[in-house]
Design a protein around this motif. Structure first.
Motif: not given
Length: 546
Positions: A46, A49, A58
Protein backbone atom coordinates in the motif's frame (compact mmCIF):
# COMPACT_ATOMS: atom_id res chain seq x y z
CA UNK A 1 3.45 -7.42 -18.23
CA UNK A 2 2.05 -4.93 -20.77
CA UNK A 3 0.13 -1.74 -20.00
CA UNK A 4 -3.14 -3.29 -21.17
CA UNK A 5 -2.92 -6.06 -18.56
CA UNK A 6 -2.06 -3.58 -15.82
CA UNK A 7 -4.93 -1.34 -16.87
CA UNK A 8 -7.27 -4.34 -16.74
CA UNK A 9 -6.16 -5.15 -13.18
CA UNK A 10 -6.65 -1.55 -12.08
CA UNK A 11 -10.05 -1.20 -13.76
CA UNK A 12 -11.13 -4.46 -12.15
CA UNK A 13 -10.48 -3.04 -8.67
CA UNK A 14 -11.24 0.63 -9.32
CA UNK A 15 -13.61 0.95 -12.31
CA UNK A 16 -14.30 4.64 -11.62
CA UNK A 17 -10.66 5.75 -11.32
CA UNK A 18 -9.88 8.74 -13.56
CA UNK A 19 -7.94 7.99 -16.73
CA UNK A 20 -5.16 10.42 -15.85
CA UNK A 21 -4.64 8.74 -12.47
CA UNK A 22 -4.75 5.29 -14.09
CA UNK A 23 -2.12 6.23 -16.65
CA UNK A 24 0.19 7.76 -14.04
CA UNK A 25 -0.29 4.75 -11.77
CA UNK A 26 0.63 2.32 -14.59
CA UNK A 27 3.82 4.27 -15.30
CA UNK A 28 4.66 4.29 -11.59
CA UNK A 29 4.15 0.52 -11.24
CA UNK A 30 6.13 -0.27 -14.36
CA UNK A 31 9.02 2.20 -14.16
CA UNK A 32 9.39 3.02 -10.46
CA UNK A 33 8.16 -0.07 -8.62
CA UNK A 34 9.58 -2.36 -11.31
CA UNK A 35 6.57 -4.53 -12.16
CA UNK A 36 7.48 -6.77 -15.10
CA UNK A 37 5.06 -9.70 -14.83
CA UNK A 38 1.90 -10.85 -13.05
CA UNK A 39 3.88 -12.37 -10.16
CA UNK A 40 5.54 -9.01 -9.39
CA UNK A 41 2.15 -7.59 -8.40
CA UNK A 42 2.18 -9.83 -5.30
CA UNK A 43 5.00 -7.73 -3.84
CA UNK A 44 3.33 -4.32 -4.25
CA UNK A 45 2.57 -2.70 -0.88
CA UNK A 46 0.00 0.00 0.00
CA UNK A 47 2.85 2.43 0.72
CA UNK A 48 3.94 2.17 -2.92
CA UNK A 49 0.58 3.59 -4.02
CA UNK A 50 -0.13 6.23 -1.36
CA UNK A 51 0.82 9.15 -3.63
CA UNK A 52 -1.82 8.19 -6.20
CA UNK A 53 -4.64 6.46 -4.30
CA UNK A 54 -6.56 6.79 -1.06
CA UNK A 55 -5.93 4.09 1.60
CA UNK A 56 -9.16 2.27 0.73
CA UNK A 57 -8.38 2.40 -3.00
CA UNK A 58 -4.88 1.04 -2.32
CA UNK A 59 -6.29 -1.85 -0.31
CA UNK A 60 -8.83 -2.71 -3.00
CA UNK A 61 -6.14 -2.72 -5.67
CA UNK A 62 -3.77 -4.80 -3.55
CA UNK A 63 -6.60 -7.27 -2.99
CA UNK A 64 -7.07 -7.68 -6.76
CA UNK A 65 -3.30 -7.98 -7.31
CA UNK A 66 -3.21 -10.90 -4.88
CA UNK A 67 -6.51 -12.53 -5.78
CA UNK A 68 -4.95 -15.59 -7.47
CA UNK A 69 -2.73 -16.30 -4.48
CA UNK A 70 -5.67 -15.75 -2.13
CA UNK A 71 -7.98 -18.06 -4.10
CA UNK A 72 -5.35 -20.81 -4.17
CA UNK A 73 -4.72 -20.44 -0.42
CA UNK A 74 -8.42 -20.52 0.43
CA UNK A 75 -9.07 -23.57 -1.77
CA UNK A 76 -6.32 -25.57 -0.06
CA UNK A 77 -7.22 -24.44 3.47
CA UNK A 78 -10.95 -23.70 3.43
CA UNK A 79 -11.34 -23.97 7.19
CA UNK A 80 -8.48 -21.74 8.30
CA UNK A 81 -10.04 -18.37 7.58
CA UNK A 82 -9.39 -16.13 10.61
CA UNK A 83 -12.26 -14.78 12.60
CA UNK A 84 -12.62 -11.04 13.12
CA UNK A 85 -14.03 -9.09 16.02
CA UNK A 86 -15.16 -6.14 13.92
CA UNK A 87 -18.62 -4.87 14.78
CA UNK A 88 -21.44 -5.75 12.38
CA UNK A 89 -22.39 -3.10 9.87
CA UNK A 90 -25.95 -1.88 9.61
CA UNK A 91 -27.79 -1.42 6.33
CA UNK A 92 -30.45 1.26 6.52
CA UNK A 93 -33.22 1.34 3.94
CA UNK A 94 -35.57 4.21 3.27
CA UNK A 95 -38.62 3.46 1.15
CA UNK A 96 -36.65 1.95 -1.69
CA UNK A 97 -33.49 4.00 -1.23
CA UNK A 98 -30.67 1.88 0.13
CA UNK A 99 -26.96 1.56 -0.27
CA UNK A 100 -24.86 -1.35 0.91
CA UNK A 101 -21.94 -0.12 3.01
CA UNK A 102 -18.51 -0.44 1.39
CA UNK A 103 -16.91 -3.81 2.03
CA UNK A 104 -13.67 -3.76 3.99
CA UNK A 105 -10.73 -4.80 1.86
CA UNK A 106 -8.39 -7.37 3.39
CA UNK A 107 -4.64 -7.32 2.97
CA UNK A 108 -2.52 -10.43 2.65
CA UNK A 109 0.90 -10.18 4.30
CA UNK A 110 3.85 -10.04 1.97
CA UNK A 111 6.46 -12.72 2.63
CA UNK A 112 9.05 -11.47 0.17
CA UNK A 113 11.02 -8.23 -0.04
CA UNK A 114 9.55 -5.22 -1.77
CA UNK A 115 10.37 -4.97 -5.47
CA UNK A 116 10.24 -1.16 -5.59
CA UNK A 117 13.11 1.17 -6.48
CA UNK A 118 14.22 -1.17 -9.26
CA UNK A 119 15.09 1.56 -11.78
CA UNK A 120 17.56 4.42 -12.07
CA UNK A 121 15.29 6.76 -10.16
CA UNK A 122 16.10 5.00 -6.86
CA UNK A 123 19.73 6.14 -7.06
CA UNK A 124 19.17 9.55 -8.66
CA UNK A 125 20.61 12.50 -6.74
CA UNK A 126 19.45 16.06 -7.33
CA UNK A 127 22.53 18.16 -8.26
CA UNK A 128 22.05 20.75 -5.51
CA UNK A 129 25.67 21.93 -5.90
CA UNK A 130 24.77 23.40 -9.31
CA UNK A 131 21.94 25.58 -7.99
CA UNK A 132 22.11 29.40 -7.86
CA UNK A 133 23.41 30.96 -4.64
CA UNK A 134 20.12 32.77 -4.00
CA UNK A 135 18.21 29.48 -4.24
CA UNK A 136 20.63 27.75 -1.87
CA UNK A 137 20.12 30.55 0.64
CA UNK A 138 16.33 30.26 0.29
CA UNK A 139 16.49 26.51 0.96
CA UNK A 140 18.73 27.05 3.98
CA UNK A 141 16.45 29.68 5.51
CA UNK A 142 13.12 28.09 4.54
CA UNK A 143 12.00 30.86 2.17
CA UNK A 144 10.04 30.43 -1.06
CA UNK A 145 12.13 30.08 -4.20
CA UNK A 146 12.29 33.08 -6.52
CA UNK A 147 10.51 32.21 -9.81
CA UNK A 148 13.72 32.74 -11.83
CA UNK A 149 15.73 30.47 -9.49
CA UNK A 150 12.99 27.86 -9.64
CA UNK A 151 13.17 27.78 -13.44
CA UNK A 152 16.96 27.35 -13.29
CA UNK A 153 16.49 24.50 -10.81
CA UNK A 154 13.99 22.78 -13.14
CA UNK A 155 16.43 22.95 -16.07
CA UNK A 156 19.28 21.65 -13.91
CA UNK A 157 17.28 18.75 -12.50
CA UNK A 158 15.98 17.66 -15.90
CA UNK A 159 19.50 17.81 -17.29
CA UNK A 160 20.62 15.50 -14.49
CA UNK A 161 17.69 13.12 -15.06
CA UNK A 162 18.44 12.85 -18.78
CA UNK A 163 21.89 11.48 -18.00
CA UNK A 164 20.06 8.32 -16.91
CA UNK A 165 17.02 8.48 -19.21
CA UNK A 166 16.63 10.65 -22.31
CA UNK A 167 12.87 11.02 -21.83
CA UNK A 168 11.80 10.50 -18.19
CA UNK A 169 8.09 9.74 -17.95
CA UNK A 170 5.54 11.32 -15.65
CA UNK A 171 6.02 8.72 -12.91
CA UNK A 172 9.76 9.41 -12.75
CA UNK A 173 9.14 13.16 -12.67
CA UNK A 174 6.64 12.62 -9.85
CA UNK A 175 9.21 10.70 -7.79
CA UNK A 176 11.79 13.46 -8.21
CA UNK A 177 9.26 16.23 -7.48
CA UNK A 178 8.09 14.42 -4.35
CA UNK A 179 11.67 14.00 -3.14
CA UNK A 180 12.47 17.69 -3.69
CA UNK A 181 9.36 18.90 -1.86
CA UNK A 182 9.94 16.39 0.94
CA UNK A 183 13.45 17.78 1.49
CA UNK A 184 12.61 21.48 1.16
CA UNK A 185 8.83 21.92 1.63
CA UNK A 186 9.03 25.59 2.64
CA UNK A 187 10.86 26.45 -0.59
CA UNK A 188 9.13 24.34 -3.25
CA UNK A 189 5.76 23.03 -1.94
CA UNK A 190 2.44 24.21 -3.38
CA UNK A 191 0.81 26.20 -0.60
CA UNK A 192 -1.28 29.25 0.13
CA UNK A 193 0.01 32.45 1.69
CA UNK A 194 -1.10 31.06 5.06
CA UNK A 195 1.19 28.05 4.60
CA UNK A 196 -1.56 25.48 3.89
CA UNK A 197 -0.51 22.74 1.48
CA UNK A 198 -2.43 22.42 -1.79
CA UNK A 199 -3.20 18.84 -2.74
CA UNK A 200 -0.14 16.59 -2.77
CA UNK A 201 2.14 19.64 -2.50
CA UNK A 202 4.30 18.92 -5.52
CA UNK A 203 1.86 19.08 -8.44
CA UNK A 204 3.21 22.32 -9.94
CA UNK A 205 6.82 21.07 -9.63
CA UNK A 206 5.83 17.83 -11.36
CA UNK A 207 4.14 19.78 -14.13
CA UNK A 208 7.21 22.00 -14.64
CA UNK A 209 9.57 19.00 -14.74
CA UNK A 210 7.41 17.14 -17.25
CA UNK A 211 6.97 20.25 -19.40
CA UNK A 212 10.74 20.77 -19.46
CA UNK A 213 11.30 17.11 -20.39
CA UNK A 214 8.87 17.43 -23.30
CA UNK A 215 10.52 20.69 -24.37
CA UNK A 216 14.05 19.27 -24.57
CA UNK A 217 12.69 16.24 -26.44
CA UNK A 218 10.72 18.29 -28.95
CA UNK A 219 13.01 17.19 -31.83
CA UNK A 220 13.46 13.63 -30.57
CA UNK A 221 10.51 12.08 -32.37
CA UNK A 222 11.22 8.49 -31.38
CA UNK A 223 11.27 9.34 -27.66
CA UNK A 224 8.02 11.25 -27.86
CA UNK A 225 5.89 8.52 -29.42
CA UNK A 226 3.16 7.45 -27.02
CA UNK A 227 1.16 4.24 -27.08
CA UNK A 228 -2.56 4.80 -27.67
CA UNK A 229 -4.65 4.43 -24.55
CA UNK A 230 -7.74 2.24 -24.47
CA UNK A 231 -11.01 4.05 -23.88
CA UNK A 232 -13.78 2.59 -21.80
CA UNK A 233 -16.80 1.97 -24.01
CA UNK A 234 -20.23 0.53 -23.60
CA UNK A 235 -21.55 -2.51 -25.48
CA UNK A 236 -22.72 -0.43 -28.44
CA UNK A 237 -19.35 1.31 -28.75
CA UNK A 238 -20.36 4.61 -27.14
CA UNK A 239 -18.23 6.16 -24.37
CA UNK A 240 -19.00 4.56 -21.03
CA UNK A 241 -21.24 6.55 -18.72
CA UNK A 242 -21.26 6.69 -14.95
CA UNK A 243 -23.06 3.61 -13.62
CA UNK A 244 -22.84 4.18 -9.89
CA UNK A 245 -21.22 6.08 -7.09
CA UNK A 246 -17.50 6.76 -7.43
CA UNK A 247 -14.65 8.52 -5.64
CA UNK A 248 -15.98 11.78 -7.08
CA UNK A 249 -18.95 11.69 -4.71
CA UNK A 250 -16.87 11.22 -1.56
CA UNK A 251 -14.15 13.65 -2.71
CA UNK A 252 -12.96 15.71 0.25
CA UNK A 253 -15.40 14.09 2.72
CA UNK A 254 -14.52 12.36 5.99
CA UNK A 255 -17.94 10.88 6.79
CA UNK A 256 -19.52 10.23 3.40
CA UNK A 257 -20.97 6.77 4.01
CA UNK A 258 -21.42 5.93 7.71
CA UNK A 259 -22.28 2.27 8.25
CA UNK A 260 -23.46 2.18 11.87
CA UNK A 261 -26.44 3.81 13.54
CA UNK A 262 -26.26 6.07 16.62
CA UNK A 263 -26.22 4.20 19.92
CA UNK A 264 -29.68 3.11 20.97
CA UNK A 265 -31.21 3.79 17.52
CA UNK A 266 -32.69 1.41 14.96
CA UNK A 267 -33.98 1.88 11.44
CA UNK A 268 -37.52 2.00 12.86
CA UNK A 269 -36.76 4.71 15.45
CA UNK A 270 -34.97 6.82 12.84
CA UNK A 271 -37.91 6.50 10.46
CA UNK A 272 -40.17 7.68 13.27
CA UNK A 273 -37.96 10.72 13.84
CA UNK A 274 -38.01 11.46 10.10
CA UNK A 275 -41.81 11.39 10.05
CA UNK A 276 -41.98 13.64 13.11
CA UNK A 277 -39.71 16.19 11.43
CA UNK A 278 -41.83 16.12 8.26
CA UNK A 279 -44.94 16.80 10.37
CA UNK A 280 -43.21 19.64 12.24
CA UNK A 281 -42.06 21.19 8.94
CA UNK A 282 -45.59 21.15 7.53
CA UNK A 283 -47.03 22.80 10.63
CA UNK A 284 -44.26 25.18 11.74
CA UNK A 285 -42.32 25.79 8.52
CA UNK A 286 -38.56 25.98 7.91
CA UNK A 287 -37.94 28.22 10.94
CA UNK A 288 -38.49 25.16 13.16
CA UNK A 289 -34.92 24.13 12.30
CA UNK A 290 -33.88 26.54 15.07
CA UNK A 291 -35.55 24.41 17.76
CA UNK A 292 -33.49 22.04 19.90
CA UNK A 293 -35.59 18.96 19.10
CA UNK A 294 -35.30 19.32 15.32
CA UNK A 295 -31.57 19.98 15.59
CA UNK A 296 -31.12 16.81 17.66
CA UNK A 297 -33.24 14.74 15.28
CA UNK A 298 -31.31 16.02 12.25
CA UNK A 299 -28.05 15.01 13.94
CA UNK A 300 -29.31 11.55 14.92
CA UNK A 301 -30.67 10.80 11.44
CA UNK A 302 -27.47 11.80 9.58
CA UNK A 303 -26.69 8.18 8.66
CA UNK A 304 -30.27 7.74 7.48
CA UNK A 305 -29.98 10.87 5.30
CA UNK A 306 -26.69 9.70 3.74
CA UNK A 307 -28.17 6.36 2.71
CA UNK A 308 -30.80 8.09 0.65
CA UNK A 309 -28.39 10.70 -0.72
CA UNK A 310 -25.85 8.01 -1.70
CA UNK A 311 -28.32 5.54 -3.20
CA UNK A 312 -28.14 4.71 -6.90
CA UNK A 313 -29.87 5.62 -9.14
CA UNK A 314 -29.65 8.98 -7.42
CA UNK A 315 -32.97 10.41 -6.18
CA UNK A 316 -34.07 13.80 -7.43
CA UNK A 317 -33.75 16.79 -5.13
CA UNK A 318 -37.54 17.05 -4.98
CA UNK A 319 -37.68 13.47 -3.69
CA UNK A 320 -35.01 14.26 -1.11
CA UNK A 321 -36.85 17.40 -0.06
CA UNK A 322 -40.07 15.43 0.41
CA UNK A 323 -38.32 13.09 2.86
CA UNK A 324 -35.91 15.57 4.47
CA UNK A 325 -37.40 19.10 4.19
CA UNK A 326 -35.12 20.58 6.88
CA UNK A 327 -32.09 19.61 4.79
CA UNK A 328 -33.19 22.42 2.45
CA UNK A 329 -32.79 25.10 5.10
CA UNK A 330 -29.50 26.95 5.47
CA UNK A 331 -28.95 25.70 9.02
CA UNK A 332 -29.87 22.11 8.14
CA UNK A 333 -27.63 22.02 5.07
CA UNK A 334 -24.66 23.56 6.89
CA UNK A 335 -25.07 21.15 9.83
CA UNK A 336 -25.03 18.22 7.41
CA UNK A 337 -21.98 19.64 5.62
CA UNK A 338 -20.18 19.99 8.97
CA UNK A 339 -20.75 16.31 9.81
CA UNK A 340 -19.76 15.34 6.26
CA UNK A 341 -16.49 17.32 6.09
CA UNK A 342 -15.79 18.57 9.65
CA UNK A 343 -15.94 22.15 8.33
CA UNK A 344 -18.37 24.87 9.45
CA UNK A 345 -18.77 26.21 5.93
CA UNK A 346 -20.83 29.30 6.80
CA UNK A 347 -18.33 30.56 9.40
CA UNK A 348 -15.27 29.65 7.36
CA UNK A 349 -16.50 31.25 4.13
CA UNK A 350 -17.65 34.38 5.91
CA UNK A 351 -14.23 34.87 7.51
CA UNK A 352 -12.34 33.94 4.33
CA UNK A 353 -14.32 36.34 2.14
CA UNK A 354 -13.71 39.14 4.63
CA UNK A 355 -9.91 38.68 4.72
CA UNK A 356 -8.92 36.83 1.55
CA UNK A 357 -11.57 38.60 -0.52
CA UNK A 358 -9.97 41.96 0.37
CA UNK A 359 -6.53 40.58 -0.49
CA UNK A 360 -7.73 39.44 -3.93
CA UNK A 361 -9.33 42.84 -4.47
CA UNK A 362 -6.06 44.60 -3.59
CA UNK A 363 -4.08 42.21 -5.82
CA UNK A 364 -6.12 43.09 -8.89
CA UNK A 365 -6.25 46.80 -8.04
CA UNK A 366 -2.47 47.04 -7.74
CA UNK A 367 -1.80 45.57 -11.22
CA UNK A 368 -4.57 47.05 -13.31
CA UNK A 369 -2.52 47.39 -16.49
CA UNK A 370 -1.98 43.61 -16.66
CA UNK A 371 -5.62 42.56 -16.87
CA UNK A 372 -8.13 42.11 -19.65
CA UNK A 373 -10.63 44.77 -20.68
CA UNK A 374 -13.44 42.96 -18.81
CA UNK A 375 -11.44 42.91 -15.58
CA UNK A 376 -10.45 46.54 -15.96
CA UNK A 377 -14.08 47.48 -16.63
CA UNK A 378 -15.19 45.74 -13.42
CA UNK A 379 -12.47 47.49 -11.40
CA UNK A 380 -13.40 50.85 -12.90
CA UNK A 381 -17.08 50.35 -12.06
CA UNK A 382 -16.17 49.68 -8.42
CA UNK A 383 -13.89 52.71 -8.18
CA UNK A 384 -16.79 55.14 -7.97
CA UNK A 385 -18.42 53.53 -4.93
CA UNK A 386 -17.48 52.81 -1.34
CA UNK A 387 -17.84 49.04 -1.29
CA UNK A 388 -19.24 47.22 1.73
CA UNK A 389 -18.23 43.69 2.74
CA UNK A 390 -20.87 41.98 0.57
CA UNK A 391 -19.78 43.94 -2.47
CA UNK A 392 -16.06 43.27 -1.92
CA UNK A 393 -16.75 39.54 -1.54
CA UNK A 394 -18.90 39.43 -4.68
CA UNK A 395 -16.32 41.43 -6.64
CA UNK A 396 -13.52 39.09 -5.52
CA UNK A 397 -15.37 36.06 -6.94
CA UNK A 398 -16.18 37.93 -10.16
CA UNK A 399 -12.53 38.98 -10.54
CA UNK A 400 -11.46 35.35 -10.16
CA UNK A 401 -13.94 34.27 -12.81
CA UNK A 402 -12.59 36.85 -15.23
CA UNK A 403 -9.02 35.83 -14.44
CA UNK A 404 -9.88 32.18 -15.15
CA UNK A 405 -11.86 33.24 -18.23
CA UNK A 406 -15.11 31.72 -17.01
CA UNK A 407 -18.47 33.32 -17.68
CA UNK A 408 -20.41 34.89 -14.83
CA UNK A 409 -23.62 33.04 -15.67
CA UNK A 410 -21.95 29.71 -14.93
CA UNK A 411 -22.32 30.61 -11.22
CA UNK A 412 -24.53 33.73 -11.04
CA UNK A 413 -27.93 34.54 -12.55
CA UNK A 414 -29.20 38.14 -12.36
CA UNK A 415 -32.92 38.59 -11.71
CA UNK A 416 -35.23 41.51 -10.92
CA UNK A 417 -34.88 42.83 -7.37
CA UNK A 418 -38.56 42.06 -6.61
CA UNK A 419 -38.58 38.55 -8.06
CA UNK A 420 -40.05 35.70 -6.03
CA UNK A 421 -39.41 31.98 -6.11
CA UNK A 422 -42.50 31.41 -8.24
CA UNK A 423 -41.75 34.22 -10.69
CA UNK A 424 -38.15 33.11 -11.18
CA UNK A 425 -39.17 29.50 -11.85
CA UNK A 426 -41.97 30.64 -14.18
CA UNK A 427 -40.09 33.28 -16.18
CA UNK A 428 -36.53 31.88 -16.31
CA UNK A 429 -35.05 28.62 -17.54
CA UNK A 430 -32.81 27.63 -14.66
CA UNK A 431 -29.90 25.20 -15.27
CA UNK A 432 -29.64 21.82 -13.55
CA UNK A 433 -26.37 22.65 -11.78
CA UNK A 434 -26.53 25.00 -8.75
CA UNK A 435 -26.65 28.77 -9.28
CA UNK A 436 -26.67 31.83 -7.05
CA UNK A 437 -29.62 33.94 -8.18
CA UNK A 438 -28.80 37.59 -7.54
CA UNK A 439 -31.81 39.88 -7.05
CA UNK A 440 -30.97 43.46 -8.06
CA UNK A 441 -29.81 45.76 -10.82
CA UNK A 442 -26.33 44.26 -11.00
CA UNK A 443 -24.32 41.45 -9.41
CA UNK A 444 -22.22 43.68 -7.12
CA UNK A 445 -24.80 46.00 -5.56
CA UNK A 446 -27.51 43.39 -4.90
CA UNK A 447 -28.61 42.73 -1.31
CA UNK A 448 -30.82 39.65 -1.80
CA UNK A 449 -29.97 36.18 -3.11
CA UNK A 450 -31.49 32.77 -3.85
CA UNK A 451 -29.93 29.40 -4.68
CA UNK A 452 -31.32 27.08 -7.34
CA UNK A 453 -30.62 23.45 -8.28
CA UNK A 454 -32.11 21.11 -10.85
CA UNK A 455 -34.04 24.01 -12.38
CA UNK A 456 -35.87 24.96 -9.14
CA UNK A 457 -35.29 27.49 -6.35
CA UNK A 458 -34.62 25.65 -3.09
CA UNK A 459 -33.22 28.46 -0.90
CA UNK A 460 -35.00 31.84 -0.71
CA UNK A 461 -33.73 35.26 0.47
CA UNK A 462 -35.23 34.90 3.98
CA UNK A 463 -32.55 32.28 4.78
CA UNK A 464 -29.59 34.02 3.11
CA UNK A 465 -28.80 37.18 5.05
CA UNK A 466 -25.60 38.08 3.15
CA UNK A 467 -23.50 37.03 0.15
CA UNK A 468 -21.33 34.72 2.27
CA UNK A 469 -24.45 32.79 3.34
CA UNK A 470 -25.60 32.42 -0.27
CA UNK A 471 -22.14 31.24 -1.38
CA UNK A 472 -21.94 28.81 1.57
CA UNK A 473 -25.26 27.18 0.66
CA UNK A 474 -24.33 27.15 -3.03
CA UNK A 475 -20.97 25.48 -2.37
CA UNK A 476 -22.20 23.04 0.30
CA UNK A 477 -24.86 21.76 -2.08
CA UNK A 478 -22.21 20.14 -4.30
CA UNK A 479 -20.93 18.04 -1.40
CA UNK A 480 -24.16 17.23 0.41
CA UNK A 481 -26.03 16.19 -2.76
CA UNK A 482 -23.07 14.52 -4.58
CA UNK A 483 -23.01 17.01 -7.44
CA UNK A 484 -20.18 17.57 -9.92
CA UNK A 485 -18.72 21.03 -10.57
CA UNK A 486 -19.99 22.38 -13.86
CA UNK A 487 -17.14 22.38 -16.40
CA UNK A 488 -17.85 26.01 -17.31
CA UNK A 489 -16.92 27.16 -13.77
CA UNK A 490 -14.69 24.31 -12.58
CA UNK A 491 -11.57 26.42 -11.98
CA UNK A 492 -13.38 29.05 -9.92
CA UNK A 493 -15.15 26.30 -7.98
CA UNK A 494 -11.81 24.65 -7.21
CA UNK A 495 -10.43 28.02 -6.13
CA UNK A 496 -13.34 28.46 -3.71
CA UNK A 497 -12.83 24.88 -2.48
CA UNK A 498 -9.07 25.03 -1.92
CA UNK A 499 -8.48 28.69 -1.01
CA UNK A 500 -11.64 29.82 0.79
CA UNK A 501 -13.14 26.61 2.24
CA UNK A 502 -9.72 24.89 2.51
CA UNK A 503 -10.69 21.41 1.31
CA UNK A 504 -7.45 20.08 -0.17
CA UNK A 505 -7.53 16.37 -1.13
CA UNK A 506 -4.35 14.93 -2.65
CA UNK A 507 -6.07 13.11 -5.51
CA UNK A 508 -9.25 13.31 -7.51
CA UNK A 509 -11.40 16.16 -8.73
CA UNK A 510 -15.03 17.21 -8.50
CA UNK A 511 -15.15 18.03 -12.21
CA UNK A 512 -14.41 14.86 -14.24
CA UNK A 513 -15.73 16.22 -17.55
CA UNK A 514 -13.71 14.89 -20.50
CA UNK A 515 -14.95 17.64 -22.84
CA UNK A 516 -14.87 21.40 -22.38
CA UNK A 517 -15.25 24.66 -24.27
CA UNK A 518 -12.05 26.29 -25.49
CA UNK A 519 -11.64 29.77 -24.02
CA UNK A 520 -9.84 30.90 -27.17
CA UNK A 521 -11.95 29.43 -29.98
CA UNK A 522 -15.24 28.63 -28.26
CA UNK A 523 -15.16 25.11 -29.70
CA UNK A 524 -15.70 21.88 -27.79
CA UNK A 525 -12.31 20.29 -27.10
CA UNK A 526 -10.92 17.42 -25.03
CA UNK A 527 -10.32 18.51 -21.47
CA UNK A 528 -7.33 17.18 -19.55
CA UNK A 529 -8.50 16.05 -16.14
CA UNK A 530 -5.94 16.81 -13.42
CA UNK A 531 -6.03 16.27 -9.67
CA UNK A 532 -5.47 19.99 -9.12
CA UNK A 533 -5.83 22.89 -11.54
CA UNK A 534 -2.50 24.37 -12.62
CA UNK A 535 -4.29 27.70 -13.08
CA UNK A 536 -5.32 27.69 -9.41
CA UNK A 537 -1.75 26.92 -8.30
CA UNK A 538 -0.30 29.63 -10.55
CA UNK A 539 -2.73 32.25 -9.25
CA UNK A 540 -2.06 31.35 -5.61
CA UNK A 541 1.69 31.56 -6.20
CA UNK A 542 1.29 35.04 -7.68
CA UNK A 543 -0.99 36.05 -4.82
CA UNK A 544 1.56 34.79 -2.26
CA UNK A 545 4.36 36.70 -4.00
CA UNK A 546 2.17 39.83 -3.99
Amino acid sequence: MDDGSLEHEINLALPDLHEETTRTLIEHLRDIIGVRNREDLLFVEPGDLKSFLTPIQSQRLIQVFRKDDQVESNSSNPSTEPETDSPPTVLVSLQGYSLHPPQASGLLPSTQPNASNASWISSFLVPWEKMPTRLSQAMATGRMAHPEDRRIMIRTVVEGMRVHCSNPNRAACAEVARAIVSKYPATFADKTAEGEQLGCGYYSLLKQLKTRVEHVNRDNVSSRIRQPRKRSTSENGDPAIKRGRSELDSYGCINWQPTTLPEGETAETLETKRQIMSTVFRSAGPQAIETTDVNEFMSLTYTYQRHMLNSWPAPTLCEIQEHWPFLFTKRGLCMHFHTLTDIEVDTRLSEALRTKGRRIWNFFQSQRLKWSKETEHLLRECDSAELNQNQIATTAILLLMKYFQEKEDSIFILADAFSTKMSVEREMTLPTTPRVIVLGNDLVSATRWMVSMEGKVFFEPEQLHDFASALAVFFASYYVFNLEYQESASTTMEMIQRFFVRINPDVGTKCPAKLGTSRKTGRVVKRKVASISSRVITFLQRLAEF
